[in-house]
Design a protein around this motif. Structure first.
Motif, short mmCIF file in Angstrom:
data_model
loop_
_atom_site.label_atom_id
_atom_site.label_comp_id
_atom_site.label_asym_id
_atom_site.label_seq_id
_atom_site.Cartn_x
_atom_site.Cartn_y
_atom_site.Cartn_z
N ALA A 103 26.29 97.94 68.08
CA ALA A 103 27.02 99.09 68.59
C ALA A 103 26.78 99.32 70.08
N LYS A 104 25.69 98.79 70.59
CA LYS A 104 25.36 98.97 72.00
C LYS A 104 25.75 97.76 72.86
N ARG A 105 26.21 96.68 72.25
CA ARG A 105 26.42 95.45 73.00
C ARG A 105 27.82 95.35 73.59
N ILE A 106 27.88 94.93 74.84
CA ILE A 106 29.13 94.56 75.50
C ILE A 106 28.93 93.18 76.10
N PHE A 107 29.85 92.29 75.82
CA PHE A 107 29.78 90.92 76.34
C PHE A 107 30.81 90.80 77.45
N ARG A 141 30.92 86.95 68.92
CA ARG A 141 32.32 87.03 68.48
C ARG A 141 32.69 88.37 67.85
N LYS A 142 31.70 89.17 67.44
CA LYS A 142 31.98 90.49 66.86
C LYS A 142 31.67 91.63 67.83
N ASP A 143 31.26 91.28 69.05
CA ASP A 143 30.91 92.30 70.05
C ASP A 143 32.15 92.79 70.78
N MET A 144 32.06 94.00 71.34
CA MET A 144 33.05 94.40 72.33
C MET A 144 32.93 93.42 73.49
N THR A 145 34.06 92.82 73.87
CA THR A 145 34.06 91.78 74.89
C THR A 145 35.04 92.12 76.00
N VAL A 146 34.59 91.93 77.22
CA VAL A 146 35.41 92.19 78.40
C VAL A 146 35.59 90.87 79.15
N THR A 147 36.84 90.56 79.50
CA THR A 147 37.12 89.40 80.32
C THR A 147 38.20 89.76 81.33
N VAL A 148 38.59 88.81 82.17
CA VAL A 148 39.45 89.15 83.30
C VAL A 148 40.84 88.53 83.25
N SER A 149 41.09 87.65 82.29
CA SER A 149 42.40 87.00 82.26
C SER A 149 42.82 86.67 80.83
N ARG A 150 44.13 86.49 80.66
CA ARG A 150 44.67 86.10 79.37
C ARG A 150 44.16 84.72 78.96
N SER A 151 44.00 83.83 79.93
CA SER A 151 43.53 82.49 79.63
C SER A 151 42.15 82.52 78.97
N THR A 152 41.23 83.30 79.53
CA THR A 152 39.89 83.37 78.95
C THR A 152 39.93 84.07 77.60
N LYS A 153 40.75 85.10 77.47
CA LYS A 153 40.86 85.77 76.16
C LYS A 153 41.34 84.77 75.11
N ASP A 154 42.33 83.97 75.43
CA ASP A 154 42.83 82.97 74.48
C ASP A 154 41.73 81.98 74.10
N ASP A 155 40.92 81.57 75.08
CA ASP A 155 39.80 80.68 74.78
C ASP A 155 38.83 81.32 73.80
N LEU A 156 38.57 82.61 73.99
CA LEU A 156 37.64 83.32 73.11
C LEU A 156 38.21 83.48 71.71
N LEU A 157 39.50 83.78 71.63
CA LEU A 157 40.12 83.92 70.31
C LEU A 157 40.05 82.61 69.54
N SER A 158 40.16 81.48 70.25
CA SER A 158 40.07 80.18 69.59
C SER A 158 38.68 79.92 69.02
N LEU A 159 37.67 80.68 69.50
CA LEU A 159 36.30 80.55 69.00
C LEU A 159 35.99 81.56 67.92
N GLY A 160 36.99 82.34 67.51
CA GLY A 160 36.78 83.30 66.43
C GLY A 160 36.47 84.70 66.85
N PHE A 161 36.62 85.03 68.13
CA PHE A 161 36.42 86.40 68.58
C PHE A 161 37.49 87.32 68.00
N ASP A 162 37.13 88.57 67.77
CA ASP A 162 38.04 89.57 67.22
C ASP A 162 38.99 90.05 68.32
#
Length: 379
Positions: A103-107, A141-162
């Motif tokens: 609950a306290k983690r941000i990636f 993969r279950k943490d609140m995650t912050v990134t800066v672009s759609r490309s990186t978000k897509d990469d993370l989704l491919s690894l099972g991120f929510d």
């Protein structure tokens, strides 16, 4: 709230780059909004163990490896004081899932490393990094995650991120856009510019190869290199390459490849503004922030079709996107910019328009919205 940010570099580090600027601009604005921020990173030559910058408490311990353990000990000793712990991953990470409640983690991650391991890291680190990166990232993969672009978000989704927990919080730039009509005239003779670190994956080599191809038809064309020079890389890589292509390289303005080096902000934007285009054939970025800085100066970028770079030119609508990542493709677009005409002016305008939306006020606003969307579910 009180935030603990963990990073392998901070804004004072001599090797700090766009990721460190992004983080500092974000956290100093958190302070301005009444929050408290502590930033932990490694200690290095010339750095203080403790200092306050823009209201942020910077603490430094150990080196890039030992700081992982220092950070864990520091957090566990003060865990009740912190509302959130932000683990900023830039190749390096702090493995917060092992000691911080979910609950306290941000990636916070700008980009994956993937193919960069092979060209940038020494053996055996390149083998270890390439083999372990995906597994290490999946810890979050279950943490609140912050990134800066759609490309990186897509990469993370491919690894099972929510997908409901991955938020795009865009980069900003501090430069205020001048009216388009008042932008600098392009320089004569025409030149192109590269800006950034001297790293193999950034594509300086391909920029030089593209210049050699262009000079077959435009002998007066030049390439200006901005950024702190890496003398060893210039001596061992760039100089031999230029010699093989019959190009001169040096710190004199008359050189085909002019190593201008580090300049202040005003000089940087003046040089960029008078260039025909920014060359940025990087293999991978979180977000090509220098592309946005060039665009706000009325200088479109020519980039490879790679993560982060394609986002920064709006998939080719606000800059030139190479469909084949080769020096030949770069040179083709360089010739296109030199032809001038309405097409080039239209691309300048589109790049300038696109860049104006990227401000740090938007960055902090999107971060707060992301935080609000998950804070209601905290235990």
């Amino acid at each position: 709230m009180t935030f603990l940010f963990l990073s392998w570099r901070d804004i004072r580090n001599p090797r700090s780059g766009g990721a460190e600027v992004y983080t500092h601009e974000l956290i100093k604005r958190l302070v301005l909004r009444g929050h408290r921020v502590v930033h932990v990173s490694p200690l290095g030559p010339g750095l203080k163990r403790k200092e306050v910058l823009d209201g942020v408490l910077y603490l430094r311990f150990g080196n890039v490896i030992s700081v992982i353990f220092h950070a864990a000990f520091f957090y566990l000793s003060h865990k009740r004081k912190f509302s959130y712990v932000v683990d900023q991953c830039n190749t390096h990470q702090f493995f917060t899932p092992f000691y911080v409640d979910r609950a306290k983690r941000i990636f916070l991650i700008h980009q994956l490393t993937r193919e960069i391991w092979k060209v940038q890291a020494p053996w055996p680190l390149k083998c270890i990094g390439a083999a372990c990166e995906s597994s290490w990232l999946r810890l979050h993969r279950k943490d609140m995650t912050v990134t800066v672009s759609r490309s990186t978000k897509d990469d993370l989704l491919s690894l099972g991120f929510d997908g409901n927990k991955v938020f795009i919080v865009p980069n900003g730039i501090a430069r205020i856009a001048s009216p388009f009509e008042s932008l600098s005239a392009k320089g004569e003779p025409p030149y192109f510019v590269y800006m950034g670190r001297y790293s193999r994956y950034k594509g300086i080599d391909d920029s030089i190869r593209a210049l050699a191809l262009l000079k077959e038809s435009v002998p007066g064309a030049r390439l200006v290199l901005l950024g702190k020079p890496d003398e060893r890389y210039i001596k061992e890589s760039l100089s031999p390459l230029c010699s093989s292509l019959s190009l001169s390289i040096g710190t004199e303005e008359g050189c085909d490849v002019f190593v201008k080096g580090f300049v202040d902000e005003d000089a940087k934007f003046d040089i960029i503004g008078r260039a025909m285009a920014l060359l940025f054939p990087s293999m991978r970025e979180g977000w090509g922030i220098i592309v946005t800085e060039a665009s706000v100066s009325g200088t479109p970028a020519i980039v490879y079709d790679s993560p982060g770079c394609r986002d920064a030119v709006d998939m080719g609508k606000a800059g030139y996107l190479c469909r084949s990542n080769t020096p030949e493709a770069l040179a083709d677009f360089m010739r296109q910019t030199l032809s001038g005409g309405s097409g080039y002016q239209e691309m300048r305008r589109k790049a300038w328009d696109f860049s104006r939306q990227f401000t740090y006020e938007k960055t902090i606003g999107e971060f707060e919205l992301a935080l609000a969307s998950v804070s209601g579910t905290r235990a």
